[in-house]
Motif scaffolding. Structure first.
Motif, PDB file in Angstrom:
ATOM      1  N   GLY A   1     -58.704   4.394 -15.625  1.00 27.20           N
ATOM      2  CA  GLY A   1     -57.507   5.250 -16.070  1.00 27.20           C
ATOM      3  C   GLY A   1     -55.932   4.436 -16.175  1.00 27.20           C
ATOM      4  N   VAL A   2     -56.005   3.442 -15.283  1.00 30.09           N
ATOM      5  CA  VAL A   2     -54.597   2.571 -15.424  1.00 30.09           C
ATOM      6  C   VAL A   2     -54.696   2.038 -16.742  1.00 30.09           C
ATOM      7  N   ALA A   3     -55.990   1.378 -17.130  1.00 28.35           N
ATOM      8  CA  ALA A   3     -55.999   0.557 -18.396  1.00 28.35           C
ATOM      9  C   ALA A   3     -55.715   1.474 -19.519  1.00 28.35           C
ATOM     10  N   GLN A   4     -56.189   2.928 -19.436  1.00 32.06           N
ATOM     11  CA  GLN A   4     -55.711   3.720 -20.495  1.00 32.06           C
ATOM     12  C   GLN A   4     -54.235   3.996 -20.422  1.00 32.06           C
ATOM     13  N   ALA A   5     -53.846   3.944 -19.468  1.00 35.43           N
ATOM     14  CA  ALA A   5     -52.190   4.354 -19.276  1.00 35.43           C
ATOM     15  C   ALA A   5     -51.399   3.127 -19.875  1.00 35.43           C
ATOM     16  N   VAL A   6     -51.868   2.022 -19.551  1.00 32.77           N
ATOM     17  CA  VAL A   6     -51.284   0.698 -19.896  1.00 32.77           C
ATOM     18  C   VAL A   6     -51.215   0.468 -21.420  1.00 32.77           C
ATOM     19  N   LYS A   7     -52.492   1.137 -22.156  1.00 30.02           N
ATOM     20  CA  LYS A   7     -52.628   0.980 -23.330  1.00 30.02           C
ATOM     21  C   LYS A   7     -51.753   1.955 -24.098  1.00 30.02           C
ATOM     22  N   ALA A   8     -51.581   3.151 -23.439  1.00 31.38           N
ATOM     23  CA  ALA A   8     -50.547   4.168 -23.926  1.00 31.38           C
ATOM     24  C   ALA A   8     -48.993   3.644 -24.027  1.00 31.38           C
ATOM     25  N   ASN A   9     -48.874   2.755 -22.795  1.00 33.29           N
ATOM     26  CA  ASN A   9     -47.477   2.119 -22.641  1.00 33.29           C
ATOM     27  C   ASN A   9     -47.479   1.277 -23.856  1.00 33.29           C
ATOM     28  N   ALA A  10     -48.283   0.330 -24.129  1.00 36.84           N
ATOM     29  CA  ALA A  10     -48.165  -0.726 -25.192  1.00 36.84           C
ATOM     30  C   ALA A  10     -47.994  -0.188 -26.543  1.00 36.84           C
ATOM     31  N   PHE A  11     -48.612   0.918 -26.707  1.00 35.54           N
ATOM     32  CA  PHE A  11     -48.697   1.589 -28.033  1.00 35.54           C
ATOM     33  C   PHE A  11     -47.350   2.304 -28.249  1.00 35.54           C
ATOM     34  N   TRP A  12     -46.821   2.720 -27.053  1.00 37.04           N
ATOM     35  CA  TRP A  12     -45.260   3.218 -27.260  1.00 37.04           C
ATOM     36  C   TRP A  12     -44.413   2.211 -27.669  1.00 37.04           C
ATOM     37  N   ALA A  13     -44.808   1.213 -26.860  1.00 35.98           N
ATOM     38  CA  ALA A  13     -43.642  -0.245 -27.157  1.00 35.98           C
ATOM     39  C   ALA A  13     -43.636  -0.647 -28.559  1.00 35.98           C
ATOM     40  N   SER A  14     -45.014  -0.598 -29.174  1.00 35.03           N
ATOM     41  CA  SER A  14     -45.106  -1.126 -30.565  1.00 35.03           C
ATOM     42  C   SER A  14     -44.439  -0.021 -31.430  1.00 35.03           C
ATOM     43  N   ARG A  15     -44.624   1.233 -31.165  1.00 30.87           N
ATOM     44  CA  ARG A  15     -43.842   2.216 -31.991  1.00 30.87           C
ATOM     45  C   ARG A  15     -42.593   2.244 -32.120  1.00 30.87           C
ATOM     46  N   ILE A  16     -42.110   2.019 -30.786  1.00 31.21           N
ATOM     47  CA  ILE A  16     -40.669   1.818 -30.650  1.00 31.21           C
ATOM     48  C   ILE A  16     -40.145   0.559 -31.401  1.00 31.21           C
TER      49      ILE A  16
END
Ligand SMILES: *[C@@H]1O[C@H](CO)[C@@H](O)[C@H](O)[C@H]1NC(C)=O
Ligand SMILES: *[C@@H]1O[C@H](CO)[C@@H](O)[C@H](O)[C@H]1NC(C)=O
Ligand SMILES: *[C@@H]1O[C@H](CO)[C@@H](O)[C@H](O)[C@H]1NC(C)=O
Ligand SMILES: *[C@@H]1O[C@H](CO)[C@@H](O)[C@H](O)[C@H]1NC(C)=O
Length: 352
Positions: free
Chosen positions: A156-171
């Motif tokens: 679950g932590v890895a999934q949230a880290v993935k979401a974090n990285a994806f937000w960073a890339s979208r920004i």
């Protein structure tokens, strides 16, 4: 009544923590509680892959599809620089919608994220849903794992880290409109997921990640221990940077052992929390960290098609909210269901 005396016929009466059980459909429009006006929510379709009936939720990946934002033109494209990204053009279009909408109509984009995998999710998989529903979900855990107000697993932590990285890339790549306001469920798995998802992003200084904890963004109140929240003191001490909404009780007054909130009642409170947000928050872009069952309920209230999210997934929705005077539609709450318990500890599922 003794637990052991409850005769077990089936173990599937009450929805699971994650809302896996099918729920009856609801009246499309629900009232504002104490006013002469109410808000009619609709989803504008044709903007995201998730609002298209042809998209298959089970295989859809928000991280390979730009959050699902469709590659299309908008009627306002001639007002912007052609080099703008899809998200920038969409942002301009939504800005235009709001500008011309009049006093009673507002448009908002909700980014709804499901928490990463929790220990209760892993336990339901391990024990199988029937045994989970009738026995294990009612315990705080087993001898090695706790799932009451579950934390998220390393997965679950890895999934949230993935979401974090994806937000960073979208920004960085898309200049996506980031949330102006953040809300989260009071359950630990969401407090944790939001913290990881929005940690260290390049956010505007006027829109920092300071989420507000709201009671009614919690999961369907299933009677399972994973859906019983911690105290206000615990939430405050664990996440001192988070705001907690006014009126939030010290202890969980809503969870009841062996009782399950029915979806009609859940949708009524989902409508209440949306009315609260839409009635008090001027932001257009809003992040909500919540649960599969609760996001499913919000989608029903918004008139969005059903779209089930895997753990850690995010769904954006373009919402039209129209305030209508008078003639408030009536709805009735229904009694909660009683959980069917198993009189003996069910065996582990056999491997197939
Ligand atoms: C709610 O809004 C939708 C879309 O704008 C509209 O079709 C529907 O008639 C509205 N419902 C009521 C009761 O006004
Ligand atoms: C839009 O196009 C881009 C690249 O051209 C692609 O990566 C993205 O997946 C497309 N989005 C959708 C929803 O198909
Ligand atoms: C407790 O449940 C977890 C699943 O969440 C499982 O991996 C573990 O083996 C269980 N412990 C015992 C002692 O059965
Ligand atoms: C997120 O968690 C980290 C570590 O647990 C903590 O240092 C940080 O303050 C948290 N952020 C917020 C906004 O609560």
């Amino acid at each position: 009544m003794q637990l052991s005396s409850i005769l077990v016929v089936a173990c599937t009466l009450v929805a699971t923590c994650e809302g896996a059980a099918p729920r009856p459909t609801l009246p499309a429009v629900l009232p504002r509680t104490n006013s002469e006006e109410w808000i009619n929510y609709t989803t504008l379709t044709g903007f995201f892959a998730q609002d298209d009936p042809a998209t298959v939720p089970g295989t859809f990946d928000y991280t390979t599809t730009n959050f699902g934002l469709l590659n299309r033109t908008y009627p306002t494209d001639d007002e912007v620089d052609p080099s703008w990204t899809q998200w920038q053009k969409f942002e301009h279009y939504v800005w235009r919608l709001n500008r011309g909408s009049g006093r009673f109509v507002q448009y908002k984009v909700l980014y709804m994220g499901r928490h990463g995998e929790g220990y209760h999710n892993a336990a339901e998989t391990y024990y199988g849903t029937p045994a989970w529903n009738c026995y294990w979900s009612l315990q705080d855990g087993n001898s090695t794992t706790t799932w009451a107000d579950a934390r998220i697993t390393p997965n679950g932590v890895a999934q949230a880290v993935k979401a974090n990285a994806f937000w960073a890339s979208r920004i960085k790549l898309q200049k996506i409109p980031v949330p102006e306001t953040y809300y989260t469920s009071p359950l630990t798995r969401c407090l944790q997921t939001a913290n990881i998802t929005f940690f260290g992003l390049d956010l505007p200084s006027r829109q920092p990640f300071v989420p507000t904890v709201k009671e009614f963004f919690r999961e369907g109140i299933s009677g399972h221990t994973c859906d019983r929240r911690g105290t206000k003191t615990y939430i405050h001490d664990s996440y001192p940077g988070y705001k907690i909404e006014e009126g939030f009780s010290e202890t969980d007054l809503l969870w009841k052992p062996l009782q399950g909130e029915v979806s009609a009642d859940q949708d009524i409170r989902s409508k209440k929390v949306l009315d609260d947000v839409f009635g008090s928050d001027d932001s257009t872009y809003i992040s909500i960290t919540s649960h599969s069952g609760e996001i499913a309920s919000i989608l029903r209230v918004l008139g969005h098609q059903a779209f089930s999210l895997s753990t850690g997934a995010v769904i954006p929705v373009l919402v039209k909210a129209e305030t209508i005077q008078g003639n408030i539609p009536t709805t009735t709450t229904l009694p909660w269901t009683t959980i069917s318990t198993c009189s003996t500890i069910p065996p582990l599922p056999t491997a197939t």
